[in-house]
Write a protein that holds these residues in place. Structure first.
Motif, PDB file in Angstrom:
ATOM      1  N   UNK A  20      -3.516 -30.507  18.065  1.00 38.06           N
ATOM      2  CA  UNK A  20      -4.835 -29.895  18.179  1.00 38.06           C
ATOM      3  C   UNK A  20      -5.775 -30.646  17.237  1.00 38.06           C
ATOM      4  N   UNK A  21      -6.876 -31.154  17.800  1.00 37.76           N
ATOM      5  CA  UNK A  21      -7.885 -31.774  16.941  1.00 37.76           C
ATOM      6  C   UNK A  21      -8.791 -30.646  16.464  1.00 37.76           C
ATOM      7  N   UNK A  22      -8.813 -30.452  15.157  1.00 29.88           N
ATOM      8  CA  UNK A  22      -9.484 -29.273  14.613  1.00 29.88           C
ATOM      9  C   UNK A  22     -10.958 -29.567  14.369  1.00 29.88           C
ATOM     10  N   UNK A  23     -11.809 -28.834  15.086  1.00 31.22           N
ATOM     11  CA  UNK A  23     -13.261 -28.982  14.933  1.00 31.22           C
ATOM     12  C   UNK A  23     -13.897 -27.672  14.463  1.00 31.22           C
ATOM     13  N   UNK A  24     -13.480 -26.584  15.132  1.00 32.07           N
ATOM     14  CA  UNK A  24     -14.028 -25.257  14.825  1.00 32.07           C
ATOM     15  C   UNK A  24     -13.033 -24.514  13.933  1.00 32.07           C
ATOM     16  N   UNK A  25     -13.521 -24.097  12.768  1.00 34.59           N
ATOM     17  CA  UNK A  25     -12.612 -23.473  11.810  1.00 34.59           C
ATOM     18  C   UNK A  25     -13.126 -22.081  11.437  1.00 34.59           C
TER      19      UNK A  25
END
Ligand SMILES: CC(=O)CC(=O)SCCNC(=O)CCNC(=O)[C@H](O)C(C)(C)COP(=O)(O)OP(=O)(O)OC[C@H]1O[C@@H](n2cnc3c(N)ncnc32)[C@H](O)[C@@H]1OP(=O)(O)O
Ligand SMILES: NC(=O)C1=CN([C@@H]2O[C@H](COP(=O)(O)OP(=O)(O)OC[C@H]3O[C@@H](n4cnc5c(N)ncnc54)[C@H](O)[C@@H]3O)[C@@H](O)[C@H]2O)C=CC1
Length: 309
Positions: A20-25
Protein backbone atom coordinates in the motif's frame (compact mmCIF):
# COMPACT_ATOMS: atom_id res chain seq x y z
CA UNK A 1 9.33 -22.36 -1.78
CA UNK A 2 11.24 -19.49 -0.12
CA UNK A 3 8.45 -17.09 -1.03
CA UNK A 4 5.85 -19.44 0.43
CA UNK A 5 7.76 -19.91 3.69
CA UNK A 6 8.21 -16.19 3.91
CA UNK A 7 4.48 -15.59 3.46
CA UNK A 8 3.67 -18.15 6.13
CA UNK A 9 6.02 -16.37 8.53
CA UNK A 10 4.29 -13.06 7.92
CA UNK A 11 0.80 -14.52 7.74
CA UNK A 12 -0.19 -14.60 4.08
CA UNK A 13 -3.59 -13.24 3.18
CA UNK A 14 -5.00 -12.79 -0.31
CA UNK A 15 -6.33 -9.35 0.68
CA UNK A 16 -2.83 -8.06 1.32
CA UNK A 17 -0.86 -9.12 -1.72
CA UNK A 18 0.19 -5.62 -2.73
CA UNK A 19 2.16 -2.91 -1.04
CA UNK A 20 0.00 0.00 0.00
CA UNK A 21 1.43 3.37 -0.99
CA UNK A 22 0.48 5.54 1.95
CA UNK A 23 -0.86 8.98 1.02
CA UNK A 24 -3.86 9.57 3.29
CA UNK A 25 -3.11 9.16 6.97
CA UNK A 26 -5.44 9.27 9.95
CA UNK A 27 -3.71 9.80 13.29
CA UNK A 28 -5.79 9.10 16.38
CA UNK A 29 -4.63 11.04 19.44
CA UNK A 30 -3.36 14.60 19.13
CA UNK A 31 -1.09 14.62 22.20
CA UNK A 32 2.71 14.87 22.31
CA UNK A 33 3.26 11.99 19.90
CA UNK A 34 0.20 12.27 17.62
CA UNK A 35 0.80 15.98 16.95
CA UNK A 36 4.49 15.31 16.21
CA UNK A 37 3.71 12.45 13.82
CA UNK A 38 1.01 14.55 12.11
CA UNK A 39 3.53 17.35 11.63
CA UNK A 40 6.15 15.11 10.05
CA UNK A 41 3.62 13.31 7.81
CA UNK A 42 2.12 16.63 6.64
CA UNK A 43 5.59 18.10 6.06
CA UNK A 44 6.37 15.23 3.70
CA UNK A 45 3.26 15.81 1.57
CA UNK A 46 0.79 13.40 3.17
CA UNK A 47 -2.81 14.34 3.66
CA UNK A 48 -3.37 14.00 7.42
CA UNK A 49 -6.50 13.88 9.55
CA UNK A 50 -5.75 14.30 13.24
CA UNK A 51 -8.43 12.91 15.56
CA UNK A 52 -8.94 13.54 19.27
CA UNK A 53 -11.82 13.64 21.72
CA UNK A 54 -12.52 17.39 21.66
CA UNK A 55 -12.05 20.45 19.46
CA UNK A 56 -10.23 22.21 22.30
CA UNK A 57 -7.57 19.48 22.43
CA UNK A 58 -7.24 19.57 18.65
CA UNK A 59 -6.78 23.36 18.70
CA UNK A 60 -3.92 22.81 21.13
CA UNK A 61 -2.45 20.11 18.86
CA UNK A 62 -2.44 22.50 15.89
CA UNK A 63 -0.80 25.19 18.04
CA UNK A 64 1.90 22.69 19.04
CA UNK A 65 2.47 21.79 15.38
CA UNK A 66 2.67 25.46 14.43
CA UNK A 67 5.18 26.17 17.22
CA UNK A 68 7.34 23.22 16.24
CA UNK A 69 7.22 24.15 12.54
CA UNK A 70 8.46 27.63 13.44
CA UNK A 71 11.51 26.04 15.10
CA UNK A 72 12.07 23.84 12.05
CA UNK A 73 11.89 26.67 9.49
CA UNK A 74 14.11 28.94 11.58
CA UNK A 75 16.88 26.49 10.70
CA UNK A 76 15.74 25.22 7.29
CA UNK A 77 14.88 28.62 5.82
CA UNK A 78 17.30 30.72 7.87
CA UNK A 79 18.00 33.10 4.96
CA UNK A 80 14.49 33.00 3.45
CA UNK A 81 11.89 33.77 6.13
CA UNK A 82 9.12 34.26 3.52
CA UNK A 83 9.73 30.82 2.06
CA UNK A 84 9.65 29.51 5.64
CA UNK A 85 6.22 31.07 6.27
CA UNK A 86 4.98 29.65 2.96
CA UNK A 87 6.22 26.19 4.01
CA UNK A 88 4.37 26.44 7.33
CA UNK A 89 1.11 27.38 5.62
CA UNK A 90 1.52 24.56 3.09
CA UNK A 91 2.11 21.99 5.84
CA UNK A 92 -0.82 23.24 7.93
CA UNK A 93 -3.07 22.93 4.86
CA UNK A 94 -2.23 19.23 4.77
CA UNK A 95 -3.66 18.73 8.27
CA UNK A 96 -7.36 18.59 9.01
CA UNK A 97 -8.86 17.75 12.39
CA UNK A 98 -11.84 15.70 13.49
CA UNK A 99 -13.50 14.33 16.60
CA UNK A 100 -15.13 11.57 14.54
CA UNK A 101 -12.62 8.75 14.03
CA UNK A 102 -15.23 6.61 12.24
CA UNK A 103 -15.65 9.11 9.38
CA UNK A 104 -11.97 10.02 9.25
CA UNK A 105 -10.78 6.47 8.52
CA UNK A 106 -13.08 5.98 5.53
CA UNK A 107 -10.55 7.42 3.07
CA UNK A 108 -7.35 6.40 4.86
CA UNK A 109 -4.44 4.30 3.66
CA UNK A 110 -3.00 4.23 7.18
CA UNK A 111 -4.63 4.60 10.59
CA UNK A 112 -1.99 5.26 13.21
CA UNK A 113 -3.03 5.29 16.86
CA UNK A 114 -1.24 7.42 19.48
CA UNK A 115 -3.83 7.53 22.27
CA UNK A 116 -3.50 6.72 25.96
CA UNK A 117 -1.34 3.66 26.79
CA UNK A 118 -4.23 1.38 27.79
CA UNK A 119 -4.80 -1.99 26.10
CA UNK A 120 -8.58 -2.11 26.46
CA UNK A 121 -9.07 1.43 25.10
CA UNK A 122 -6.75 0.74 22.14
CA UNK A 123 -8.51 -2.59 21.43
CA UNK A 124 -11.97 -0.98 21.54
CA UNK A 125 -10.85 1.78 19.19
CA UNK A 126 -9.39 -0.59 16.58
CA UNK A 127 -12.27 -3.03 16.84
CA UNK A 128 -14.70 -0.21 16.00
CA UNK A 129 -12.56 1.25 13.20
CA UNK A 130 -11.96 -2.18 11.63
CA UNK A 131 -15.61 -2.26 10.55
CA UNK A 132 -15.43 1.22 8.99
CA UNK A 133 -12.03 1.46 7.26
CA UNK A 134 -11.53 0.25 3.67
CA UNK A 135 -10.10 -3.25 3.19
CA UNK A 136 -6.69 -2.00 2.03
CA UNK A 137 -6.16 0.29 5.05
CA UNK A 138 -3.20 -0.55 7.27
CA UNK A 139 -3.63 -0.17 11.03
CA UNK A 140 -0.65 0.65 13.25
CA UNK A 141 -0.05 1.50 16.88
CA UNK A 142 2.57 3.84 18.36
CA UNK A 143 2.43 1.97 21.69
CA UNK A 144 5.54 2.17 23.88
CA UNK A 145 5.15 -1.21 25.51
CA UNK A 146 1.95 -3.12 24.74
CA UNK A 147 2.20 -6.19 22.50
CA UNK A 148 0.99 -5.30 18.99
CA UNK A 149 -0.59 -8.76 18.72
CA UNK A 150 -2.76 -7.99 21.80
CA UNK A 151 -3.89 -4.64 20.37
CA UNK A 152 -4.69 -6.14 16.94
CA UNK A 153 -6.49 -9.18 18.38
CA UNK A 154 -9.93 -7.50 18.31
CA UNK A 155 -9.75 -6.84 14.55
CA UNK A 156 -10.12 -8.93 11.43
CA UNK A 157 -7.09 -7.44 9.72
CA UNK A 158 -4.21 -9.14 11.50
CA UNK A 159 -2.22 -9.22 8.25
CA UNK A 160 -2.62 -5.46 7.81
CA UNK A 161 -1.65 -4.54 11.37
CA UNK A 162 1.77 -3.55 12.68
CA UNK A 163 3.62 -1.25 15.05
CA UNK A 164 5.14 2.11 14.15
CA UNK A 165 6.98 3.38 17.20
CA UNK A 166 8.17 6.99 16.97
CA UNK A 167 10.36 8.85 19.46
CA UNK A 168 9.81 12.08 21.33
CA UNK A 169 10.18 14.82 20.04
CA UNK A 170 9.05 13.30 16.74
CA UNK A 171 10.27 16.14 14.47
CA UNK A 172 13.81 15.76 15.86
CA UNK A 173 14.25 12.03 16.53
CA UNK A 174 15.33 10.09 13.46
CA UNK A 175 14.34 6.57 14.53
CA UNK A 176 11.16 4.62 13.89
CA UNK A 177 10.79 1.06 15.14
CA UNK A 178 8.67 -0.96 12.71
CA UNK A 179 7.10 -3.94 14.43
CA UNK A 180 5.68 -6.99 12.73
CA UNK A 181 3.67 -9.64 14.55
CA UNK A 182 3.62 -13.27 13.40
CA UNK A 183 0.50 -12.34 11.39
CA UNK A 184 1.68 -9.09 9.79
CA UNK A 185 2.03 -9.64 6.04
CA UNK A 186 5.32 -8.88 4.35
CA UNK A 187 3.51 -6.31 2.18
CA UNK A 188 2.22 -4.47 5.23
CA UNK A 189 5.62 -4.56 6.88
CA UNK A 190 7.29 -3.23 3.71
CA UNK A 191 4.68 -0.47 3.37
CA UNK A 192 5.38 0.63 6.96
CA UNK A 193 9.15 0.55 6.40
CA UNK A 194 8.75 2.57 3.22
CA UNK A 195 6.40 5.07 4.89
CA UNK A 196 8.98 5.65 7.65
CA UNK A 197 11.65 6.36 5.03
CA UNK A 198 9.37 8.75 3.12
CA UNK A 199 8.94 10.64 6.41
CA UNK A 200 12.73 11.09 6.45
CA UNK A 201 13.22 8.67 9.34
CA UNK A 202 15.50 5.67 9.70
CA UNK A 203 13.46 2.54 10.40
CA UNK A 204 14.66 -0.55 12.25
CA UNK A 205 12.79 -3.88 12.11
CA UNK A 206 11.57 -5.20 15.45
CA UNK A 207 9.90 -8.32 16.73
CA UNK A 208 6.75 -7.95 18.81
CA UNK A 209 8.67 -8.38 22.08
CA UNK A 210 8.26 -6.29 25.29
CA UNK A 211 9.64 -2.78 24.71
CA UNK A 212 10.82 -3.74 21.21
CA UNK A 213 14.49 -2.62 21.06
CA UNK A 214 14.82 0.88 22.53
CA UNK A 215 12.45 0.82 25.49
CA UNK A 216 13.57 -2.66 26.61
CA UNK A 217 17.05 -1.21 27.11
CA UNK A 218 16.10 2.33 28.01
CA UNK A 219 13.24 2.13 30.55
CA UNK A 220 15.18 -0.11 33.01
CA UNK A 221 18.00 2.48 32.80
CA UNK A 222 15.58 5.34 33.65
CA UNK A 223 14.21 3.36 36.61
CA UNK A 224 17.66 2.41 37.89
CA UNK A 225 18.55 6.13 37.93
CA UNK A 226 15.56 6.76 40.25
CA UNK A 227 16.46 3.80 42.47
CA UNK A 228 20.07 5.03 42.65
CA UNK A 229 18.77 8.41 43.83
CA UNK A 230 16.45 6.70 46.33
CA UNK A 231 19.43 4.80 47.74
CA UNK A 232 21.10 8.18 48.34
CA UNK A 233 23.95 7.48 45.92
CA UNK A 234 23.68 10.80 44.08
CA UNK A 235 21.49 13.88 43.73
CA UNK A 236 19.09 14.12 40.75
CA UNK A 237 21.10 17.02 39.39
CA UNK A 238 24.43 15.16 39.67
CA UNK A 239 23.03 12.00 38.09
CA UNK A 240 21.70 14.08 35.17
CA UNK A 241 25.02 15.90 34.75
CA UNK A 242 26.93 12.62 34.99
CA UNK A 243 24.98 10.93 32.21
CA UNK A 244 25.15 14.00 29.96
CA UNK A 245 28.84 14.67 30.36
CA UNK A 246 30.00 11.13 31.06
CA UNK A 247 28.32 9.32 28.17
CA UNK A 248 27.15 12.20 25.99
CA UNK A 249 23.38 11.73 26.40
CA UNK A 250 21.53 14.94 25.42
CA UNK A 251 19.36 14.74 28.56
CA UNK A 252 19.93 13.14 31.96
CA UNK A 253 17.51 10.39 33.12
CA UNK A 254 15.43 12.69 35.38
CA UNK A 255 15.10 15.40 32.71
CA UNK A 256 14.17 12.80 30.14
CA UNK A 257 11.66 11.00 32.39
CA UNK A 258 9.92 14.35 32.97
CA UNK A 259 9.99 14.97 29.21
CA UNK A 260 8.45 11.59 28.29
CA UNK A 261 5.87 11.61 31.13
CA UNK A 262 6.24 9.69 34.42
CA UNK A 263 2.84 8.03 33.89
CA UNK A 264 4.02 6.52 30.60
CA UNK A 265 7.27 5.21 32.10
CA UNK A 266 5.57 3.79 35.21
CA UNK A 267 2.87 2.17 33.08
CA UNK A 268 5.52 0.40 30.99
CA UNK A 269 7.42 -0.89 34.04
CA UNK A 270 4.27 -1.99 35.92
CA UNK A 271 3.22 -4.05 32.90
CA UNK A 272 6.59 -5.78 32.61
CA UNK A 273 6.71 -6.50 36.38
CA UNK A 274 3.30 -8.17 36.14
CA UNK A 275 4.69 -10.42 33.38
CA UNK A 276 7.98 -11.19 35.14
CA UNK A 277 7.70 -10.32 38.88
CA UNK A 278 11.12 -11.73 39.87
CA UNK A 279 13.16 -9.76 37.35
CA UNK A 280 15.13 -7.19 39.39
CA UNK A 281 15.42 -4.94 36.31
CA UNK A 282 11.68 -4.38 36.66
CA UNK A 283 11.70 -3.51 40.41
CA UNK A 284 9.40 -0.63 41.41
CA UNK A 285 10.37 2.78 42.76
CA UNK A 286 8.47 4.33 45.68
CA UNK A 287 9.29 7.84 44.48
CA UNK A 288 7.99 7.17 40.97
CA UNK A 289 4.76 5.68 42.39
CA UNK A 290 4.32 8.69 44.71
CA UNK A 291 4.85 11.31 41.99
CA UNK A 292 2.42 9.62 39.61
CA UNK A 293 -0.20 9.25 42.39
CA UNK A 294 0.15 12.99 43.06
CA UNK A 295 -0.36 13.80 39.37
CA UNK A 296 3.20 15.09 39.05
CA UNK A 297 3.75 13.57 35.66
CA UNK A 298 6.60 15.73 34.40
CA UNK A 299 6.76 18.65 31.99
CA UNK A 300 3.19 18.19 30.75
CA UNK A 301 1.73 18.84 34.23
CA UNK A 302 4.30 21.47 35.27
CA UNK A 303 6.04 19.22 37.80
CA UNK A 304 7.71 15.82 37.96
CA UNK A 305 11.18 15.25 39.32
CA UNK A 306 11.71 18.96 38.61
CA UNK A 307 9.38 21.98 38.60
CA UNK A 308 8.55 23.73 35.28
CA UNK A 309 6.21 26.55 36.39
C1 LIG B 1 8.93 6.55 25.68
C2 LIG B 1 9.08 5.98 24.32
O1 LIG B 1 8.29 5.12 23.94
C3 LIG B 1 10.18 6.33 23.40
C4 LIG B 1 10.82 7.67 23.53
O2 LIG B 1 10.41 8.60 22.92
S1 LIG B 1 12.17 7.74 24.54
C5 LIG B 1 12.68 9.42 24.42
C6 LIG B 1 13.57 9.65 23.24
N1 LIG B 1 13.97 11.00 23.20
C7 LIG B 1 15.15 11.43 23.69
O3 LIG B 1 15.96 10.66 24.16
C8 LIG B 1 15.36 12.92 23.61
C9 LIG B 1 16.72 13.30 24.11
N2 LIG B 1 16.87 14.73 23.98
C10 LIG B 1 17.31 15.33 22.84
O4 LIG B 1 17.60 14.68 21.83
C11 LIG B 1 17.45 16.82 22.86
O5 LIG B 1 17.55 17.23 24.21
C12 LIG B 1 16.24 17.58 22.18
C13 LIG B 1 16.27 17.31 20.66
C14 LIG B 1 14.90 17.15 22.73
C15 LIG B 1 16.37 19.05 22.45
O6 LIG B 1 17.65 19.44 22.15
P1 LIG B 1 18.47 20.45 23.10
O7 LIG B 1 19.73 20.77 22.43
O8 LIG B 1 18.50 19.82 24.44
O9 LIG B 1 17.55 21.71 23.24
P2 LIG B 1 17.20 22.82 22.20
O10 LIG B 1 18.36 23.74 22.00
O11 LIG B 1 15.91 23.40 22.70
O12 LIG B 1 16.90 22.04 20.85
C16 LIG B 1 17.89 21.66 19.90
C17 LIG B 1 17.30 21.83 18.53
O13 LIG B 1 16.17 20.98 18.39
C18 LIG B 1 15.03 21.74 17.97
N3 LIG B 1 13.84 21.17 18.58
C19 LIG B 1 13.73 20.67 19.83
N4 LIG B 1 12.47 20.22 20.02
C20 LIG B 1 11.79 20.44 18.87
C21 LIG B 1 10.46 20.20 18.46
N5 LIG B 1 9.56 19.61 19.26
N6 LIG B 1 10.12 20.56 17.21
C22 LIG B 1 11.01 21.12 16.38
N7 LIG B 1 12.28 21.39 16.72
C23 LIG B 1 12.66 21.05 17.95
C24 LIG B 1 15.31 23.14 18.48
O14 LIG B 1 14.64 24.12 17.72
C25 LIG B 1 16.81 23.26 18.34
O15 LIG B 1 17.16 23.66 17.03
P3 LIG B 1 18.53 24.45 16.78
O16 LIG B 1 19.62 23.46 17.05
O17 LIG B 1 18.45 24.86 15.39
O18 LIG B 1 18.53 25.59 17.76
N1 LIG C 1 5.46 10.25 25.50
C1 LIG C 1 6.39 9.62 24.83
O1 LIG C 1 7.58 9.98 24.94
C2 LIG C 1 6.04 8.48 23.93
C3 LIG C 1 4.79 7.90 23.95
N2 LIG C 1 4.49 6.85 23.10
C4 LIG C 1 3.16 6.24 23.10
O2 LIG C 1 2.31 7.06 22.29
C5 LIG C 1 0.97 7.04 22.81
C6 LIG C 1 0.54 8.46 23.12
O3 LIG C 1 1.43 9.02 24.05
P1 LIG C 1 1.49 10.61 24.30
O4 LIG C 1 1.34 11.33 23.01
O5 LIG C 1 2.67 10.85 25.15
O6 LIG C 1 0.17 10.82 25.16
P2 LIG C 1 -0.65 12.17 25.41
O7 LIG C 1 -1.35 11.99 26.71
O8 LIG C 1 0.20 13.36 25.19
O9 LIG C 1 -1.73 12.14 24.21
C7 LIG C 1 -2.75 11.19 24.08
C8 LIG C 1 -3.92 11.85 23.36
O10 LIG C 1 -4.86 10.84 22.99
C9 LIG C 1 -6.17 11.37 23.20
N3 LIG C 1 -7.10 10.24 23.34
C10 LIG C 1 -7.22 9.39 24.39
N4 LIG C 1 -8.16 8.47 24.11
C11 LIG C 1 -8.62 8.73 22.85
C12 LIG C 1 -9.59 8.13 22.00
N5 LIG C 1 -10.27 7.04 22.37
N6 LIG C 1 -9.80 8.69 20.78
C13 LIG C 1 -9.10 9.78 20.38
N7 LIG C 1 -8.18 10.38 21.14
C14 LIG C 1 -7.94 9.86 22.36
C15 LIG C 1 -6.03 12.24 24.44
O11 LIG C 1 -7.09 13.20 24.51
C16 LIG C 1 -4.66 12.87 24.22
O12 LIG C 1 -4.74 14.10 23.51
C17 LIG C 1 1.00 6.08 24.01
O13 LIG C 1 0.65 4.81 23.57
C18 LIG C 1 2.47 6.14 24.45
O14 LIG C 1 2.86 4.99 25.13
C19 LIG C 1 5.40 6.37 22.19
C20 LIG C 1 6.65 6.95 22.10
C21 LIG C 1 7.08 8.02 23.00
Amino acid sequence: MAFFAHQIRRGFSSSAVRNVVIKQVTIIGGGQMGAGIAQVAASTGHSVTLVDTSDDILKKSIKTIEGSLKRVVKKKFADKPEAGEEFIQKVLKNVSTSTDAGSAVKSSDLVLEAIVENLKIKQDLFSRLDKLAPAHTIFASNTSSLPISDISSTTNRLDRFGGLHFFNPVPMMKLVEVIGTSSTSQETFDSLLNFSKVLGKTPVSCKDTPGFIVNRLFVPYLYEAVRLYERGHGSKEDIDIAMKLGVGYPMGPFELSDYIGLDTIKFIMDGWREMDPDNTLFAPSELMDKLVAEGKLGKKTGEGFYKYK
